[in-house]
Design an enzyme around this catalytic site. Structure first.
Site, PDB file in Angstrom:
ATOM      1  CG  HIS A 173       2.297  39.163  21.419  1.00  0.00           C
ATOM      2  ND1 HIS A 173       2.076  37.892  20.911  1.00  0.00           N
ATOM      3  CD2 HIS A 173       1.811  40.010  20.475  1.00  0.00           C
ATOM      4  CE1 HIS A 173       1.517  37.977  19.723  1.00  0.00           C
ATOM      5  NE2 HIS A 173       1.339  39.259  19.428  1.00  0.00           N
ATOM      6  CG  ASN A 174       2.823  34.222  22.340  1.00  0.00           C
ATOM      7  OD1 ASN A 174       2.954  35.210  21.619  1.00  0.00           O
ATOM      8  ND2 ASN A 174       3.321  33.062  22.019  1.00  0.00           N
ATOM      9  CD  GLU A 214      -1.182  34.299  20.017  1.00  0.00           C
ATOM     10  OE1 GLU A 214      -0.290  35.071  19.621  1.00  0.00           O
ATOM     11  OE2 GLU A 214      -1.043  33.062  20.004  1.00  0.00           O
ATOM     12  CE  LYS A 274       5.513  36.253  19.949  1.00  0.00           C
ATOM     13  NZ  LYS A 274       5.412  34.865  19.948  1.00  0.00           N
ATOM     14  CB  SER A 280       4.454  38.295  17.265  1.00  0.00           C
ATOM     15  OG  SER A 280       3.102  37.890  17.083  1.00  0.00           O
TER      16      SER A 280
HETATM   17  C1  6PG Z   1       2.950  34.619  17.268  1.00  0.00           C
HETATM   18  C2  6PG Z   1       2.286  33.401  17.852  1.00  0.00           C
HETATM   19  C3  6PG Z   1       3.254  32.265  17.877  1.00  0.00           C
HETATM   20  C4  6PG Z   1       2.629  30.895  18.084  1.00  0.00           C
HETATM   21  C5  6PG Z   1       2.110  30.692  19.487  1.00  0.00           C
HETATM   22  C6  6PG Z   1       1.035  29.686  19.571  1.00  0.00           C
HETATM   23  O1  6PG Z   1       3.022  35.589  17.984  1.00  0.00           O
HETATM   24  O2  6PG Z   1       3.386  34.544  16.121  1.00  0.00           O
HETATM   25  O3  6PG Z   1       1.846  33.664  19.127  1.00  0.00           O
HETATM   26  O4  6PG Z   1       4.224  32.563  18.831  1.00  0.00           O
HETATM   27  O5  6PG Z   1       1.661  30.666  17.136  1.00  0.00           O
HETATM   28  O6  6PG Z   1       3.203  30.275  20.236  1.00  0.00           O
HETATM   29  O7  6PG Z   1       0.916  29.368  20.901  1.00  0.00           O
HETATM   30  P1  6PG Z   1       0.126  28.137  21.437  1.00  0.00           P
HETATM   31  O8  6PG Z   1       0.548  26.949  20.608  1.00  0.00           O
HETATM   32  O9  6PG Z   1       0.560  28.022  22.846  1.00  0.00           O
HETATM   33  O10 6PG Z   1      -1.305  28.478  21.242  1.00  0.00           O
END
Ligand code: 6PG
Length: 452
Positions: A173-174, A177, A170, A115
Site C-alpha cells: 500500500h505504501n 502511495e 500494508k 493506514s
Molecule cells: C499511511 C501512511 C503512513 C506513513 C508512511 C509515510 O498509510 O497511513 O502511509 O504509513 O505516513 O509510512 O511513509 P514515508 O515516511 O516513507 O513517506
C-alpha cells in the site's frame, strides 16, 4: 497514532487501557482524554492484569527493535491465548518471525497494517490484519467498529492472510502511495516548469482532475497543499519547501520484496530512487550549472495538454496498481497465503492514504489469479489512456523534464504487453562471455554455442 487509535476505540465504547513507558505521557494523556472507556496504567504489569482475558494488546511503536523490546517486556505477564497486535509499519519478515516465536509460547500474534495517518487513526483507518483466522475472528468485532467505511458503507477491515500477510499488504500500500505521489509530483513539475503555472493554477487543474477518474484523497490534499500561503514570508508555501523528500522505509521494503520475489515494480522502485535523487540537493545544484537546460521544444496548448495529462495519469495509476497487486499476489504464492485482491481493493476504498475512486473500479474488477492488464474492463481503460501516457512521457523527454514515475509506468506496460523483448540478445552475450547457456524458440533444452 497510538493515542488517536486508543481514542477511536474509546469513542466507540470499547474499554481501552493505555500504557506508555514514560509515566508522564500516560498521565498527561488521560488527564485530557480519560473517560469511562479510556483509562491509563503507568505500570506494565498493572496494565496487563487490568485487561480482560484473552487479552488483546496493541503495540504502536517504531518498527524494528522497539517492537521486539515491547514484546519481551510483555511476555512474563501474559497467559496462553492472549493476543498481541502490532499496528505499526513493520516489515512483514519481522512479523513472520515474531508470529512463529510467539506461536511456540501459545501467544497469538497479529501483524496489522493500519493506514490513514493521524486523522485516520482517530476517525477510521483502513485495517489490514494478518495472523491466524481464529485470532482475527476474536479481534474483528472491535476492529470493525473503529474502521473507516468503504464505498458501500461497510467497514474497511478484512482478514488478509496468515502470519506476515497484513504487513506485506500494508507495505505494498505504501509502495503504491510512493508511486502515485511521484507521478502526481511529475505532473506538477511539468505544469510549473513548462507551462509556468502558479501553485493555485495547478491546484485548479488538480481540482478538475479530482472530479473525474482521478478522484482521490491524495489529489484532495494536493489542492490544499498547493493553495497554502506561507506564514513566514509572502507567497505560496510550496515554493519555499526544500525539494528533498524523506522516507521511513516502506517504499524501500516494497522494492526489496519485489527483488526478492522476482516481481517487477519499476514505478514504485523509481519513486524510491526519485526520493533518493531528490535528497542529493547539493550535487544537483552543482551539476545543474554544468548542464544548462536544453531549449524547450514542443508546445501544446495548455487546455489540450491538461486533458492528455489527466489520461496519462490515469494509465500510470493503473500501471502502479498492476505492479503492486502483482507483488502481493506473487508474494502470497511464495508464502502460501490465500489473499483476495478484490477485498484488498475494497478495504482501500476508505480510510487509507491511497483511497480513491480507482479502488472501487479495482474492487469490482480485480481478480486474484489474473494480472490487472488481463482483465477486460481494465484492458479497455489501458487501451484508451496509454496513448496519452506515451505522449506525456515523450513530452518530458523532449523538454528535459525528468519523469521517472510516468516513464516507468509506461515502460512497465510496454514490456509486460509485448510478446518479443530483446532478452534473446542478452542471452547471446551471456553465453558468449560466460557460457551461461540459453534456451531456443524452436526446440526444448539448454544450449551453449562455440561463438566464432
Ligand atoms: C499511511 C501512511 C503512513 C506513513 C508512511 C509515510 O498509510 O497511513 O502511509 O504509513 O505516513 O509510512 O511513509 P514515508 O515516511 O516513507 O513517506
Amino acid at each position: 497514532m497510538g493515542t488517536n487509535l486508543a481514542r477511536n476505540f474509546a469513542n466507540n465504547k470499547i474499554r481501552t487501557i493505555v500504557y506508555n513507558r514514560t509515566k508522564e505521557k500516560t498521565i498527561g494523556f488521560i488527564r485530557i482524554y480519560g473517560s469511562d472507556y479510556l483509562e491509563g496504567e503507568t505500570n506494565l504489569k498493572g496494565f496487563v492484569e487490568n485487561l480482560e482475558k484473552p487479552r488483546k494488546m496493541i503495540i504502536m511503536v517504531k518498527a524494528g527493535e522497539p517492537v521486539d523490546a515491547v514484546i519481551k517486556q510483555l511476555l512474563p505477564h501474559l497467559d496462553k491465548n492472549d493476543i498481541i497486535i502490532d499496528c505499526g509499519n513493520s516489515n512483514y519478515k519481522d512479523t513472520q518471525r515474531r508470529f512463529e516465536e510467539l506461536k511456540k509460547k501459545k501467544i497469538n500474534f497479529i501483524g496489522c497494517g493500519v493506514s490513514g495517518g493521524e486523522e485516520g487513526a482517530l476517525n477510521g483507518p483502513s485495517l489490514m490484519p494478518g495472523g491466524t483466522k481464529k485470532s482475527y475472528q476474536s479481534i474483528a468485532p472491535i476492529f470493525r467498529k473503529i474502521a473507516a467505511k468503504d464505498f458501500a458503507g461497510k467497514p474497511t477491515l478484512t482478514y488478509i492472510g496468515d502470519n506476515g500477510a497484513g504487513h506485506l499488504v500494508k507495505t505494498v500500500h505504501n509502495g503504491i502511495e510512493y508511486g502515485v505521489m511521484q507521478i502526481m509530483a511529475e505532473a506538477y513539475d511539468i505544469l510549473r516548469k513548462f507551462y509556468k503555472l502558479s501553485p493555485p493554477k495547478i491546484a485548479d487543474i488538480f481540482e478538475k482532475y479530482n472530479k473525474g477518474q482521478l478522484r482521490s484523497y491524495l489529489f484532495e490534499i494536493a489542492i490544499t497543499v498547493l493553495n497554502q500561503k506561507d506564514d513566514l514570508k509572502r507567497g505560496y508555501l510550496i515554493n519555499n519547501i526544500l525539494d528533498k523528500a524523506s522516507q521511513k522505509g516502506t517504499g524501500k521494503w516494497t522494492a526489496q520484496a519485489s527483488l526478492e520475489n522476482g516481481v517487477a515494480t519499476p514505478s514504485i522502485t523509481e519513486a524510491v530512487f526519485a526520493r533518493i535523487l531528490s535528497s542529493e540537493k547539493d550535487r544537483r545544484t552543482h551539476m545543474s550549472k554544468l548542464y544548462k537546460a536544453g531549449k524547450k521544444r514542443r508546445k501544446l496548448p495548455l487546455k489540450k495538454f491538461i486533458k492528455f495529462l489527466e489520461k496519462a495519469l490515469y494509465a500510470a495509476m493503473l500501471s502502479n496498481y498492476a505492479q503492486g497487486y502483482d507483488l502481493i499476489a506473487k508474494t502470497a504464492e511464495v508464502e502460501k497465503w490465500k489473499i483476495n485482491l478484490k477485498e484488498i481493493s475494497r478495504i482501500w476504498e476508505g480510510g487509507c492514504i491511497v483511497r480513491a475512486k480507482i479502488l472501487n473500479f479495482l474492487h469490482k474488477n480485480a481478480s486474484t489469479n489474473k494480472h490487472l492488464f488481463e482483465i477486460p474492463k481494465i484492458a479497455k481503460e489501458m487501451k484508451k489512456n496509454i496513448p496519452h501516457l506515451r505522449f506525456v512521457a515523450a513530452f518530458g523527454a523532449e523538454n528535459g523534464i525528468p519523469l521517472p514515475g510516468l516513464s516507468a509506468s509506461l515502460n512497465y506496460f510496454e514490456s509486460i504487453t509485448q510478446e518479443s523483448l530483446p532478452a534473446n540478445f542478452i542471452q547471446g552475450l551471456r553465453d558468449y562471455f560466460g557460457a551461461h547457456t540459453y534456451e531456443r524458440t524452436d526446440r526444448k533444452g539448454t544450449y551453449h554455442t562455440k561463438w566464432q
